[in-house]
Design a protein around this motif. Structure first.
Motif, short mmCIF file in Angstrom:
data_model
loop_
_atom_site.label_atom_id
_atom_site.label_comp_id
_atom_site.label_asym_id
_atom_site.label_seq_id
_atom_site.Cartn_x
_atom_site.Cartn_y
_atom_site.Cartn_z
N ALA A 89 1.03 -1.26 -0.12
CA ALA A 89 -0.02 0.06 0.04
C ALA A 89 0.84 1.35 -0.28
CB ALA A 89 -0.96 0.09 1.24
N ILE A 90 0.47 2.17 -0.78
CA ILE A 90 1.15 3.61 -0.68
C ILE A 90 0.06 4.66 -0.26
CG2 ILE A 90 2.03 5.35 -2.31
CD1 ILE A 90 2.32 3.06 -4.44
N ALA A 91 0.66 5.53 0.89
CA ALA A 91 0.06 6.47 1.44
C ALA A 91 -0.05 7.67 0.67
CB ALA A 91 0.60 6.89 2.72
N LEU A 92 -1.32 8.43 0.35
CA LEU A 92 -1.66 9.33 -0.24
C LEU A 92 -1.99 10.67 0.36
CD1 LEU A 92 -3.89 7.59 -2.97
CD2 LEU A 92 -1.31 7.88 -3.06
N GLY A 93 -1.21 11.78 0.22
CA GLY A 93 -1.10 12.94 1.06
C GLY A 93 -1.97 14.04 0.36
N TRP A 94 -3.44 13.96 0.42
CA TRP A 94 -4.40 14.63 -0.32
C TRP A 94 -4.49 15.98 0.09
CZ3 TRP A 94 -9.19 16.84 1.18
CH2 TRP A 94 -9.98 17.14 0.46
N GLU A 95 -4.65 17.06 -0.98
CA GLU A 95 -4.77 18.42 -0.73
C GLU A 95 -6.12 18.84 -1.22
OE1 GLU A 95 -3.08 20.62 0.69
OE2 GLU A 95 -1.27 19.46 1.25
N PRO A 96 -6.87 19.76 -0.36
CA PRO A 96 -8.34 20.06 -0.99
C PRO A 96 -8.62 20.41 -2.25
CG PRO A 96 -7.74 21.19 1.31
CD PRO A 96 -6.59 20.40 0.68
N GLY B 208 2.44 13.96 -1.87
CA GLY B 208 2.40 14.48 -0.74
C GLY B 208 3.70 14.90 0.01
N ARG B 209 3.28 15.67 1.26
CA ARG B 209 4.87 15.98 2.02
C ARG B 209 4.38 16.27 3.51
NH1 ARG B 209 3.83 20.87 3.95
NH2 ARG B 209 2.82 22.48 2.59
N HIS B 210 5.40 16.11 4.16
CA HIS B 210 4.83 16.33 5.64
C HIS B 210 4.28 17.74 5.87
CE1 HIS B 210 5.66 15.74 9.98
NE2 HIS B 210 6.09 16.93 9.84
N PRO B 211 3.07 17.89 6.74
CA PRO B 211 2.84 16.76 7.76
C PRO B 211 1.99 15.52 7.36
CG PRO B 211 1.43 18.50 7.99
CD PRO B 211 2.26 18.97 6.99
N ALA B 212 1.64 15.44 5.95
CA ALA B 212 1.08 14.18 5.71
C ALA B 212 1.85 12.98 5.92
CB ALA B 212 0.60 14.23 4.36
N ARG B 213 1.06 11.79 6.35
CA ARG B 213 1.88 10.71 6.60
C ARG B 213 2.13 9.87 5.52
NH1 ARG B 213 -0.81 12.60 10.78
NH2 ARG B 213 -0.41 12.19 12.89
N LEU B 214 3.35 9.71 4.98
CA LEU B 214 3.78 9.19 3.70
C LEU B 214 4.37 7.83 3.84
CD1 LEU B 214 4.65 12.62 2.37
CD2 LEU B 214 2.51 11.27 1.92
N GLY B 215 4.62 7.04 2.86
CA GLY B 215 5.51 5.98 2.59
C GLY B 215 4.84 4.95 1.89
N PHE B 216 5.47 3.65 1.98
CA PHE B 216 5.15 2.53 1.36
C PHE B 216 5.05 1.38 2.47
CE2 PHE B 216 5.83 -1.69 -0.43
CZ PHE B 216 4.62 -1.72 -1.64
#
Length: 911
Positions: free
Chosen positions: A440-447, A574-582
């Motif tokens: 799974a890949i985390a996605l940092g969404w922006e509005p 995405g970028r911090h502070p979103a939680r990211l990674g694989f």
């Protein structure tokens, strides 16, 4: 004389400050008298006051009071009220959102003022209706114009503050709850979504149940207020589901930024976020990174000669000299083994599913690395899931944030690779199209970025934004969203992110130009220079996906690494502070387990296996069988030669029975073969017609894996034939047109325009629009017959049997969902054939079917005479002695379609 002592000092203080105090009292009295009088104690006045507070309109039946808090509480702090307000942003004036506010009241109930207004639904496209409340619960219906009721929302107005969190986390949760709902305990919600949206719905509340009447027929359903258990009474017409929406734990940076934006606007919020991230990086230095350990699968220092190759070549270092292992791909492995370990198959020992490496991107921080994970998209497909907190939908329910249950995702070993349905051993060669979860890949969404999941548009996509999309056939596409209607209709899911500096323009993403485009909006993004945790996704020239993650990198440095990795199109996830990674995924004890691929990633593995507040993409082992299954049969791997790679077979077979005949179906996967149409050595040729190619070249013959015979034409009324832009037989614009060009094959209606460079043959049309045509039922000689269709995803399916008409083969193809079917008979009514390399030896070019004489041929004495009358314009064809060579021939008597092995690249394409 002033008194002495403390009392004298007090009087002296009051004398000096008295005028100032009187001035403030006078100002307060003046302001109060200048303010408008409180509204009268009436329903209409209260509704008008609520509408004015949000710049909209509120009906007299569109607000409900929450429970009283006592006289002093209601007079000083106010009594909370829920109301539906229609705002100007609505669709055709019908849009309404659910708001909450506190109204100060006198003892008699007259409103004194209003404060702490909050929008609880925030669905700009949805229309909230039917608000009801009872005790600490409220419910309303969310309707999307043109679709119907997409959700019913149940609110617990008492909220919650989880006790297991630390003191600072509880304080943040309380502050955020007040920001979003006007209460420090927040508001918890439960959503009832519908697989088939009812056109309307009614709701009501009792002390224990949420009661629902769905559709015009008022189909009853209920939800328990405590346990959130759905009871439909067995009536599932609208397929309702219940999802409890949790309260996520946001970081201090996220909460502070959100509060600043609410009070001071976007620009101030960006300044605060930048300052907090800089302070976080200075006062919390990152620990050293662990090295990537593994067996190299690519050579160092040189790129692969073909971008389609897997494993790909090593990545040249951005900084020199390169460190040991830098840019060198190693097989990536999950800590708990299984499919997530990305182990290679026995047939392909050097083809792991995932590869990992690292590259240092910036000389200013030589200890920072970008971790790259290469994904073999030939065997892996991408899907999306929306989180329960992000994205916030413009209409309808939020996402569940959940992975599909293991019970509905059979292991990749099912079917041909190690297990049949329901835990039973698979039949030999049987194929299962059900894949397994790998990661799974985390996605940092922006509005302001679009998100669509399985056809549900949580946020509509914006034209020109960097986009990763998946079409209805499971193929991924990456590029800038074009907004074209034809493209949008084929897409089932997508995620949009910010562009990286230096991203190629949408029209040039295949790498034929160095011209670059700035991110949407012009110029660099405001946060491109922030050195922080970032992740991105890109597609290489070979069609493979690369996931890039770094704990400390700015956008230009990340773009340089992706450019060095031969990426042709990319987007930031995405970028911090979103939680990211694989995270790797695996199954254990009937549930999913997850583990981050790199320890420093901020992705929370436990949330992926329960419910994730943020959106994510998950990876599945791609099934190899065709998307559609035959009736009363299963696809099996064809036992003849398969094209490379062997881990992705491209030819499958099945056998069905139609009209008492055994029909063999053979499916050829799209984009795996190069098509060649060759005229038969006995194909008729009018005088003056150009000579058509009749055989394959030596190089083509070596790659030939299948040949399909179409017969030959009759001298009178011969069907058209064109190869390499040479028209050997004029197209009559009758029947169907089988067109091949490169790796693509199509069956078009008569009269269609041929693409430049395409080859085509006219064949009898036996089905159109999914319906059998009368010609399929014409009775003739009993001989080997064939028919074909092309499925929606480009799969060529061939049906063969021995029968006296084309009805059996055509019906078998129609059962698969084919819309247009042609029969293999160019007019001479010769037996057809399908030969495969590596199977039973094929006859020679001079003898395709020695046991089935064609119309007009002189049959051997032992052969039964044909039931059809020999046409006068056909010369008898001699039947030579049979010769059985071990491989496919380069040419045949009959006009033949050859399928040649083609190299397989990754399945990601430019958008």
């Amino acid at each position: 004389m002033m008194p002495q002592g403390p009392s004298g000092k007090l009087l002296d203080h009051l004398r000096r400050r008295g005028p100032v105090a009187l001035l403030f009292v006078g100002l307060a009295v003046g302001v109060r008298f200048a303010a408008p009088a409180p509204p009268p104690r009436s329903v209409d006045a209260i509704a008008a006051m609520l509408g004015e507070a949000v710049g909209g309109s509120v009906g007299v039946d569109d607000f409900v009071w929450e429970e009283r808090g006592g006289f002093l509480h209601d007079a000083l702090l106010g009594r909370r009220v829920l109301f539906l307000a229609k705002t100007p942003e609505g669709v055709a004036g019908s849009h309404a959102d659910l708001f909450r506010a506190s109204v100060r009241l006198t003892r008699t109930g007259r409103p004194l003022g209003l404060h702490t207004v909050r929008n609880l639904s925030q669905t700009p496209v949805g229309d909230d209706r039917g608000l009801v409340a009872r005790g600490r619960h409220a419910a309303f219906v969310n309707v999307t114009p043109g679709i119907g009721v997409q959700s019913i929302t149940l609110l617990d107005l008492g909220g919650e503050v989880p006790e297991h969190r630390s003191r600072s986390e509880r304080f943040l949760a309380m502050f955020e709850g007040w920001l979003e709902s006007g209460s420090t305990r927040g508001v918890t919600r439960t959503e009832i979504s519908f697989g088939t949206p009812p056109p309307e719905a009614l709701v009501d509340l009792t002390d224990e149940l949420l009661l629902m009447g769905l559709g015009p027929e008022r189909t009853p359903a209920s939800v328990d207020l405590r346990e959130h258990v759905l009871n439909t009474g067995g009536k599932e017409a609208y397929r309702p589901e219940v999802h409890a929406i949790g309260r996520p734990l946001h970081s201090f940076v996220e909460v502070a930024t959100s509060a600043t934006q609410r009070w001071f606007g976007v620009e101030k919020a960006r300044e605060v976020e930048r300052a907090l991230l800089d302070a976080e990086r200075r006062f919390h230095p990152l620990p050293p990174e662990s090295a990537i350990v593994g067996e190299p699968v690519s050579s160092t220092g040189s790129a692969s000669t073909s971008p389609e190759a897997w494993p790909p070549g090593a990545i040249p270092a951005v900084l020199t000299p390169a460190l040991p292992g830098e840019g060198v791909w190693v097989a990536a492995k999950a800590p708990f083994g299984g499919e997530g370990s990305a182990a290679a198959t026995p047939e392909t020992p050097n083809e792991p599913l995932f590869l990992a490496t690292y590259v240092r991107p910036d000389a200013r921080s030589v200890h920072a690395s970008v971790h790259l994970l290469a994904i073999d998209t030939r065997r892996i497909e991408l899907r999306f899931q929306a989180g329960y907190d992000a994205p916030r939908p413009v209409a309808g329910p939020r996402g569940t944030g959940r992975l599909p249950a293991p019970s509905v995702v059979p292991p990749a070993g099912a079917g041909a690779e190690g297990g049949g349905a329901e835990g039973q051993p698979a039949d030999e060669g049987e194929v299962s199209s059900a894949p397994s979860l790998l990661g799974a890949i985390a996605l940092g969404w922006e509005p302001d970025h679009g998100v669509v999941v399985e056809g549900h548009p949580y946020v509509p996509p914006r034209i020109g934004e960097a986009t990763i999309a998946v079409d209805r056939h499971g193929r991924a596409l990456l590029g800038r969203w074009p907004g074209a209607v034809g493209v949008a209709e084929t897409i089932t899911s997508l995620f949009q992110g910010a562009s990286l500096p230096g991203t190629p323009r949408a029209a040039q993403e295949v790498g034929d130009s160095d011209e670059v485009a700035a991110p949407a909006g012009g110029g660099a993004a405001w946060d491109d220079d922030l050195v922080t945790e970032r992740s991105a996704l890109c597609v290489t020239a070979g069609g493979y996906l690369l996931h890039a993650w770094s704990r400390a990198v700015d956008a230009p440095a990340l773009a340089r690494v992706l450019s060095a990795s031969d990426c042709r199109s990319s987007l930031q996830l995405g970028r911090h502070p979103a939680r990211l990674g694989f995270a790797w995924l695996g199954e254990r004890d009937g549930g999913w387990v997850a583990a981050r691929s790199v320890a420093g990633m901020t992705l929370v593995s436990e949330q992926l296996t329960s419910a994730s507040p943020g959106a994510f993409a998950y990876l599945l082992r791609r099934g190899t069988a065709p998307e559609v299954s035959p009736r009363r049969a299963v696809w099996a791997l064809d036992g003849a030669t398969q094209p490379a790679p062997l881990s992705v077979p491209a030819v499958h077979t099945a056998e069905v029975v139609n009209l008492g005949a055994r029909v063999r179906l053979t499916a050829f996967s799209p984009e795996r073969f190069e098509m060649r149409l060759r005229a038969g050595s006995r194909e008729i040729s009018p005088r003056g017609a150009p000579e058509l190619p009749k055989s394959l070249s030596a190089e083509e013959h070596a790659r030939a894996l299948a040949s399909i015979g179409f017969g030959i034409g009759r001298r009178r009324g011969a069907l058209g034939l064109s190869i390499d832009d040479k028209v050997g037989l004029r197209l009559r614009n009758e029947g169907g047109l089988l067109v091949v060009q490169g790796r693509r094959i199509d069956i078009l209606p008569a009269g269609a325009t041929l693409p430049e460079g395409a080859a085509a043959t006219e064949l009898p049309l036996v089905a159109e629009g999914g319906k059998l045509l009368p010609g399929a039922r014409e009775i003739g000689s009993r001989r080997k017959r064939g028919a074909a269709c092309v499925l929606e995803d480009g799969t060529l399916v061939v049906a063969n049997t021995t029968f006296d008409s084309d009805e059996a083969t055509t019906e078998a193809l129609l059962d698969l969902g084919c819309h247009r079917v042609v029969a293999f008979d160019r007019g001479a009514r010769r037996p057809t054939f399908l030969h495969r390399s590596g199977s039973v030896a094929a006859p020679s070019a001079s003898q395709e079917e020695p046991t089935e004489p064609s119309e007009g041929a002189v049959a051997p004495e032992a052969a039964e005479p044909s039931g059809d009358k020999e046409p006068e314009d056909m010369a008898p064809l001699p039947v030579p002695e049979p010769e059985l060579p071990p491989t496919l021939r380069a040419g045949y008597d009959d006009t033949t379609l050859f399928l040649l092995e083609a190299s397989m690249s990754g399945r990601v394409r430019p958008l």
